[in-house]
Design a protein around this motif. Structure first.
Motif, PDB file in Angstrom:
ATOM      1  N   CYS A  72       0.492  10.470  67.573  1.00  0.00           N
ATOM      2  CA  CYS A  72       0.733   9.039  67.822  1.00  0.00           C
ATOM      3  C   CYS A  72       1.248   8.781  69.236  1.00  0.00           C
ATOM      4  CB  CYS A  72       1.670   8.463  66.756  1.00  0.00           C
ATOM      5  SG  CYS A  72       0.862   8.432  65.121  1.00  0.00           S
ATOM      6  N   GLU A  73       1.925   9.777  69.827  1.00  0.00           N
ATOM      7  CA  GLU A  73       2.368   9.626  71.223  1.00  0.00           C
ATOM      8  C   GLU A  73       1.186   9.486  72.170  1.00  0.00           C
ATOM      9  OE1 GLU A  73       4.882  12.992  71.981  1.00  0.00           O
ATOM     10  OE2 GLU A  73       6.568  12.073  70.880  1.00  0.00           O
ATOM     11  N   ARG A  74       0.030  10.009  71.757  1.00  0.00           N
ATOM     12  CA  ARG A  74      -1.160   9.952  72.617  1.00  0.00           C
ATOM     13  C   ARG A  74      -1.979   8.679  72.372  1.00  0.00           C
ATOM     14  NH1 ARG A  74      -3.314  15.280  73.509  1.00  0.00           N
ATOM     15  NH2 ARG A  74      -4.846  14.230  74.822  1.00  0.00           N
ATOM     16  N   VAL A  75      -1.489   7.790  71.520  1.00  0.00           N
ATOM     17  CA  VAL A  75      -2.235   6.560  71.193  1.00  0.00           C
ATOM     18  C   VAL A  75      -1.379   5.345  71.561  1.00  0.00           C
ATOM     19  CG1 VAL A  75      -3.443   5.315  69.333  1.00  0.00           C
ATOM     20  CG2 VAL A  75      -3.294   7.805  69.244  1.00  0.00           C
ATOM     21  N   PRO A  76      -1.428   4.923  72.826  1.00  0.00           N
ATOM     22  CA  PRO A  76      -0.546   3.835  73.245  1.00  0.00           C
ATOM     23  C   PRO A  76      -0.893   2.490  72.635  1.00  0.00           C
ATOM     24  CG  PRO A  76      -1.989   4.496  75.050  1.00  0.00           C
ATOM     25  CD  PRO A  76      -2.224   5.467  73.943  1.00  0.00           C
ATOM     26  N   GLU A  77      -2.178   2.334  72.294  1.00  0.00           N
ATOM     27  CA  GLU A  77      -2.618   1.023  71.807  1.00  0.00           C
ATOM     28  C   GLU A  77      -3.523   1.240  70.605  1.00  0.00           C
ATOM     29  OE1 GLU A  77      -4.914  -2.793  73.849  1.00  0.00           O
ATOM     30  OE2 GLU A  77      -5.415  -0.758  74.424  1.00  0.00           O
ATOM     31  N   GLY A 112       1.278  11.330  54.145  1.00  0.00           N
ATOM     32  CA  GLY A 112       0.435  11.184  55.338  1.00  0.00           C
ATOM     33  C   GLY A 112       0.202   9.712  55.663  1.00  0.00           C
ATOM     34  N   THR A 113      -0.116   8.931  54.641  1.00  0.00           N
ATOM     35  CA  THR A 113      -0.325   7.486  54.841  1.00  0.00           C
ATOM     36  C   THR A 113       0.970   6.822  55.299  1.00  0.00           C
ATOM     37  OG1 THR A 113      -2.125   7.408  53.247  1.00  0.00           O
ATOM     38  CG2 THR A 113      -0.959   5.346  53.625  1.00  0.00           C
ATOM     39  N   ALA A 119       4.418   5.141  61.924  1.00  0.00           N
ATOM     40  CA  ALA A 119       4.401   5.464  63.361  1.00  0.00           C
ATOM     41  C   ALA A 119       3.625   4.422  64.167  1.00  0.00           C
ATOM     42  CB  ALA A 119       3.786   6.852  63.572  1.00  0.00           C
ATOM     43  N   LEU A 120       2.570   3.834  63.573  1.00  0.00           N
ATOM     44  CA  LEU A 120       1.694   2.958  64.365  1.00  0.00           C
ATOM     45  C   LEU A 120       1.867   1.468  64.070  1.00  0.00           C
ATOM     46  CD1 LEU A 120      -1.614   5.087  64.357  1.00  0.00           C
ATOM     47  CD2 LEU A 120       0.096   4.887  66.184  1.00  0.00           C
ATOM     48  N   LEU A 121       2.700   1.127  63.096  1.00  0.00           N
ATOM     49  CA  LEU A 121       2.800  -0.265  62.655  1.00  0.00           C
ATOM     50  C   LEU A 121       3.192  -1.230  63.780  1.00  0.00           C
ATOM     51  CD1 LEU A 121       2.220  -1.819  60.103  1.00  0.00           C
ATOM     52  CD2 LEU A 121       4.580  -1.461  59.371  1.00  0.00           C
ATOM     53  N   ASP A 122       4.195  -0.856  64.590  1.00  0.00           N
ATOM     54  CA  ASP A 122       4.631  -1.751  65.679  1.00  0.00           C
ATOM     55  C   ASP A 122       3.490  -2.006  66.650  1.00  0.00           C
ATOM     56  OD1 ASP A 122       7.114  -1.963  64.638  1.00  0.00           O
ATOM     57  OD2 ASP A 122       8.093  -0.587  66.055  1.00  0.00           O
ATOM     58  N   ARG A 123       2.714  -0.938  66.939  1.00  0.00           N
ATOM     59  CA  ARG A 123       1.602  -1.084  67.885  1.00  0.00           C
ATOM     60  C   ARG A 123       0.476  -1.921  67.269  1.00  0.00           C
ATOM     61  NH1 ARG A 123       1.896   5.170  69.583  1.00  0.00           N
ATOM     62  NH2 ARG A 123       3.775   5.025  68.307  1.00  0.00           N
ATOM     63  N   LEU A 124       0.273  -1.795  65.966  1.00  0.00           N
ATOM     64  CA  LEU A 124      -0.767  -2.591  65.291  1.00  0.00           C
ATOM     65  C   LEU A 124      -0.396  -4.075  65.342  1.00  0.00           C
ATOM     66  CD1 LEU A 124      -1.257  -0.102  62.366  1.00  0.00           C
ATOM     67  CD2 LEU A 124      -3.166  -0.966  63.733  1.00  0.00           C
ATOM     68  N   VAL A 125       0.869  -4.373  65.083  1.00  0.00           N
ATOM     69  CA  VAL A 125       1.333  -5.770  65.130  1.00  0.00           C
ATOM     70  C   VAL A 125       1.260  -6.283  66.567  1.00  0.00           C
ATOM     71  CG1 VAL A 125       3.332  -7.289  64.793  1.00  0.00           C
ATOM     72  CG2 VAL A 125       2.785  -5.550  63.068  1.00  0.00           C
ATOM     73  N   ALA A 126       1.710  -5.445  67.523  1.00  0.00           N
ATOM     74  CA  ALA A 126       1.720  -5.856  68.936  1.00  0.00           C
ATOM     75  C   ALA A 126       0.313  -6.132  69.469  1.00  0.00           C
ATOM     76  CB  ALA A 126       2.398  -4.777  69.782  1.00  0.00           C
ATOM     77  N   SER A 127      -0.699  -5.567  68.816  1.00  0.00           N
ATOM     78  CA  SER A 127      -2.085  -5.801  69.273  1.00  0.00           C
ATOM     79  C   SER A 127      -2.474  -7.266  69.066  1.00  0.00           C
ATOM     80  CB  SER A 127      -3.054  -4.893  68.513  1.00  0.00           C
ATOM     81  OG  SER A 127      -3.302  -5.412  67.217  1.00  0.00           O
ATOM     82  N   GLY A 170       2.827 -12.796  57.279  1.00  0.00           N
ATOM     83  CA  GLY A 170       3.231 -13.660  58.397  1.00  0.00           C
ATOM     84  C   GLY A 170       3.090 -12.988  59.749  1.00  0.00           C
ATOM     85  N   ARG A 171       2.835 -11.671  59.761  1.00  0.00           N
ATOM     86  CA  ARG A 171       2.629 -10.950  61.030  1.00  0.00           C
ATOM     87  C   ARG A 171       1.116 -10.765  61.234  1.00  0.00           C
ATOM     88  NH1 ARG A 171       7.280  -8.029  61.898  1.00  0.00           N
ATOM     89  NH2 ARG A 171       6.673  -8.123  64.097  1.00  0.00           N
ATOM     90  N   PRO A 172       0.699 -10.591  62.479  1.00  0.00           N
ATOM     91  CA  PRO A 172      -0.746 -10.488  62.736  1.00  0.00           C
ATOM     92  C   PRO A 172      -1.327  -9.111  62.420  1.00  0.00           C
ATOM     93  CG  PRO A 172       0.453 -10.366  64.791  1.00  0.00           C
ATOM     94  CD  PRO A 172       1.489 -10.589  63.720  1.00  0.00           C
ATOM     95  N   VAL A 173      -1.316  -8.766  61.136  1.00  0.00           N
ATOM     96  CA  VAL A 173      -1.877  -7.480  60.713  1.00  0.00           C
ATOM     97  C   VAL A 173      -2.439  -7.630  59.303  1.00  0.00           C
ATOM     98  CG1 VAL A 173       0.411  -6.628  59.988  1.00  0.00           C
ATOM     99  CG2 VAL A 173      -1.404  -4.987  60.443  1.00  0.00           C
ATOM    100  N   ARG A 174      -3.644  -7.065  59.105  1.00  0.00           N
ATOM    101  CA  ARG A 174      -4.309  -7.159  57.804  1.00  0.00           C
ATOM    102  C   ARG A 174      -4.247  -5.817  57.083  1.00  0.00           C
ATOM    103  NH1 ARG A 174     -10.137  -9.390  59.186  1.00  0.00           N
ATOM    104  NH2 ARG A 174      -9.817  -8.362  61.183  1.00  0.00           N
ATOM    105  N   PHE A 175      -4.379  -5.879  55.760  1.00  0.00           N
ATOM    106  CA  PHE A 175      -4.325  -4.661  54.946  1.00  0.00           C
ATOM    107  C   PHE A 175      -5.483  -4.649  53.953  1.00  0.00           C
ATOM    108  CE2 PHE A 175      -0.052  -5.254  56.476  1.00  0.00           C
ATOM    109  CZ  PHE A 175       0.305  -3.968  56.840  1.00  0.00           C
TER     110      PHE A 175
END
Ligand code: NAP
Length: 249
Positions: A72-77, A112-113, A119-127, A170-175
């Motif tokens: 995840c450190e190698r995936v900035p966005e 794993g899920t 690890a990536l949730l903040d970046r997914l929302v920030a997108s 309410g956040r910009p992320v779908r599931f």
């Protein structure tokens, strides 16, 4: 292009992309215009797919927190995360349960899920338009004799995924949860410890889904307009009614 250099195209992370549904999903999302970051333990296989589609392959063992961190450190966005890594081990009844198999199934499917999403949730929302797709199974909806280790893990993975839908409201992320029935991949070969006869018997007498069928469904869910959330899709071969009932010719 490396994940670190990627800036212009939307980025999709696919776990378990070295085979089956994950590899097909990586190919399909690349065809939809995504830069795909592929992760699995057999990174050489991911690399071959990545070269084909102009993606990025990185080693990933979702059962190992340090590996998830390094990946995840190698995936900035990231805009789309496909939690696909996982599978079944064994088919023994509860009375003869192999605890090591249970642990490994829980580590890959459930923990794993959890690790990847956390690890990536903040970046997914920030997108501004994130999407988490989790490949569970009809084993997340039903139980069957000998299947408790897998069905318990898939039920738990599903519960974790569906909980996020409420927590992130309410956040910009779908599931989106994808629940496939029988798909012919390396799944049964892995489940039966490489026993090819036992694995191929699973698909005899009917036309199972292909990895591409599932990838097509994932791509459809991901490419809906961003105000549309496809919560759950159950897909099975026409000849499969449930985990225990299928028509075989
Ligand atoms: P597959 O061909 O065996 O692929 C499984 C993938 O998961 C491989 O790429 C494997 O890669 C990866 N994986 C397993 N453990 C991992 C770990 N600890 N860390 C990272 N990657 C890991 O099986 P598949 O059918 O495509 O399965 C994909 C998903 O679909 C699984 O979650 C499975 O439970 C689900 N599913 C399958 C079916 C079916 O009938 N095939 C039906 C419903 C749901 P490495 O071994 O290289 O790490």
């Amino acid at each position: 292009m490396s994940a670190d250099q990627q800036v212009s195209r939307r980025v999709a992370v696919v776990t378990g992309a070295s085979a089956g549904i994950g590899a097909a999903t990586a190919r399909r999302l690349a065809a939809e215009g995504f830069h795909v970051v592929l992760g699995a333990r057999r990174v050489d296989r991911c690399r071959r797919v990545a070269e084909e589609i102009g993606g990025t392959a990185l080693p990933l063992d979702v059962a190992e927190p340090a590996s998830v961190r390094a990946f995840c450190e190698r995936v900035p966005e990231v805009h789309v995360l496909v939690n696909n890594a996982g599978g079944a081990l064994g088919l023994e009844p509860v009375a003869e349960a192999d605890e090591e198999n249970w642990r490994r199934m829980w580590e890959s499917n459930v923990m794993g899920t959890l690790r990847m999403t956390k690890a990536l949730l903040d970046r997914l929302v920030a997108s501004g338009d994130g999407h988490v797709v989790t490949v569970t199974s009809i084993a997340a909806l039903e139980v069957y004799d000998g299947g408790a280790g897998y069905t318990a893990a898939k039920h738990a993975q599903s519960a974790l995924h569906r909980t996020l839908r409420g927590e992130l409201l309410g956040r910009p992320v779908r599931f989106t949860e994808i629940c496939p029935g029988m798909v012919e991949t390396e799944f049964s070969l892995v489940r039966f410890g490489g026993d090819e006869d036992r694995a191929s018997a699973v698909y005899q007498g009917l036309t199972p889904l292909t990895a591409e069928d599932v990838a097509d469904t994932i791509a459809w869910a991901v490419t809906r307009p961003s105000h549309v959330n496809i919560d759950q899709i159950v897909l099975k071969p026409r000849d499969q009614h449930s985990v225990t009932r299928a028509h075989r010719s």
